[in-house]
Structures are given as structure tokens and as C-alpha cells.
Design a protein around this motif. Sequence first.
Motif, mmCIF file in Angstrom:
data_model
loop_
_atom_site.group_PDB
_atom_site.id
_atom_site.type_symbol
_atom_site.label_atom_id
_atom_site.label_comp_id
_atom_site.label_asym_id
_atom_site.label_seq_id
_atom_site.Cartn_x
_atom_site.Cartn_y
_atom_site.Cartn_z
ATOM 1 N N TYR A 136 0.836 -1.203 0.000
ATOM 2 C CA TYR A 136 0.000 0.000 0.000
ATOM 3 C C TYR A 136 0.873 1.255 0.000
ATOM 4 N N ALA A 137 0.279 2.361 -0.427
ATOM 5 C CA ALA A 137 0.880 3.681 -0.268
ATOM 6 C C ALA A 137 -0.049 4.529 0.592
ATOM 7 N N ALA A 138 0.543 5.396 1.418
ATOM 8 C CA ALA A 138 -0.253 6.251 2.301
ATOM 9 C C ALA A 138 0.416 7.615 2.411
ATOM 10 N N PRO A 139 -0.368 8.695 2.365
ATOM 11 C CA PRO A 139 0.216 10.027 2.504
ATOM 12 C C PRO A 139 0.560 10.326 3.959
ATOM 13 N N VAL A 140 1.699 10.968 4.151
ATOM 14 C CA VAL A 140 2.114 11.378 5.489
ATOM 15 C C VAL A 140 2.742 12.762 5.416
ATOM 16 N N ASP A 141 2.810 13.417 6.556
ATOM 17 C CA ASP A 141 3.594 14.632 6.725
ATOM 18 C C ASP A 141 4.896 14.193 7.388
ATOM 19 N N ALA A 142 5.979 14.214 6.634
ATOM 20 C CA ALA A 142 7.248 13.651 7.120
ATOM 21 C C ALA A 142 8.031 14.601 8.017
ATOM 22 N N ARG A 143 7.554 15.814 8.189
ATOM 23 C CA ARG A 143 8.258 16.735 9.084
ATOM 24 C C ARG A 143 8.237 16.195 10.513
ATOM 25 N N ASN A 144 9.366 16.260 11.157
ATOM 26 C CA ASN A 144 9.494 15.866 12.564
ATOM 27 C C ASN A 144 9.277 14.369 12.801
#
Length: 208
Positions: A136-144
Motif C-alpha cells: 500500500y501507499a499512504a500520505p504522510v507529513d514527514a516533518r518531525n
Amino acid sequence: MSELDVRILDKKCRFQGFFTIEEYQVSHKLFNGGMSKVLNREIFERGDAVAVIPYDPVRNSLIVVEQFRVGAIRTQTNPWLIEFIAGMFSDNESPVDVAVREAKEEANIVLEPDKMRHIMTYLSSPGGTSEQLHLYAAPVDARNVGGVFGLEEEGEDIKVHEIGLNDALALINDGTINNAMTIIGIQWLALNYSQLQSHWADNDKTKS
């Protein structure tokens, strides 16, 4: 597949522990007609697994984890491998359930199930195991994002990294990333990242 294509003459459990080994006596249809001789084949039964590509479409980066793998001792100078978040099914779990659970346990990130996209399901090594892997692919906010996580009771010691997509491809090319699941996922992402960016951006506009 029908009984005319494959005949299972016998099946025995040869080992039952954390994993299982089954021995098959099997005959199969030949391309030129007729049936093969009876073949003895041992199959490693470990159940199916789920892996997820946590991708930040804004930063064009992904989250990977680094952990010790005993199976890499024989062939690698460094058995700490860079991988995607992954895990096995527990009772009554869907693939999305597994991905969400493992993302929290291994990387302390929260995935949104309704935004996850099924990429593919493939056989890991069908010559020796029946395992399927659901990617699967999933969107994330990779900051921090970062740190060391994992379940102590399962002996997990997992370090989390953010890497850019181009850097991930370079790590494949120099042999640093050398496990099939992660190579397949990164190469798929390199071919399809713009499609993912557009897909998630359109979904966000629809909800706003």
C-alpha cells in the motif's frame, strides 16, 4: 486451477513453531500434455504480510525503517536493513488494519485508512513459501518524523528515517537497500509519484 491441473496426493506438517513447514506430494499438468511425476516439495508457511509506503507528496520523501534481520547475517556485512513498514496479519485484520497498526508501532506515525491506496499483491518467493505481500501507499507529513520505536516484548529495535525519493533510488543502485519489498515499492513510487500527488490533492479539494 482445477483438480485436472494440479493433484495433491499428500500433505504433511513437518514442523510447527512460530512458522510452519508443510511437505507436499504433488503432480501437475505438463505444457506438452500429460502429468508430471510426483514431486516432493517443502513449503514454508508464514501467512501473508502487509507493507506500506509512507509518502510525503509535498516533500517528495518517504519514511523507511532500519532494523536487524537475522536472515541477512549469512550474506550481508551489515544485517541492519532499510525497509518499509511491514507486518503480519493478526486474527480478523484487514490489510489496511495491519498497515495502520504497524505504522504506529514501528514509526509512531498515524495513517488515514481512507487515503491509503492498494498498489499490488505479489508472491514473495513462490518456489519455497506461499506468502503473499500486500503493498500500500499512504500520505504522510514527514516533518518531525524520526526516532527509535518498536515493541519491546517482540524484541523490536526500529530506527525511523525520512529519505528523499531520489536518495532512495541511489540507495538501491549502490546496494544499500537490498530487500525485494522495499526495492519494488521504491521503483513503483518513482514511476507513479506524480499520480499519487495528484490523486491525494484532488481528494483534499473534494473534502474542502
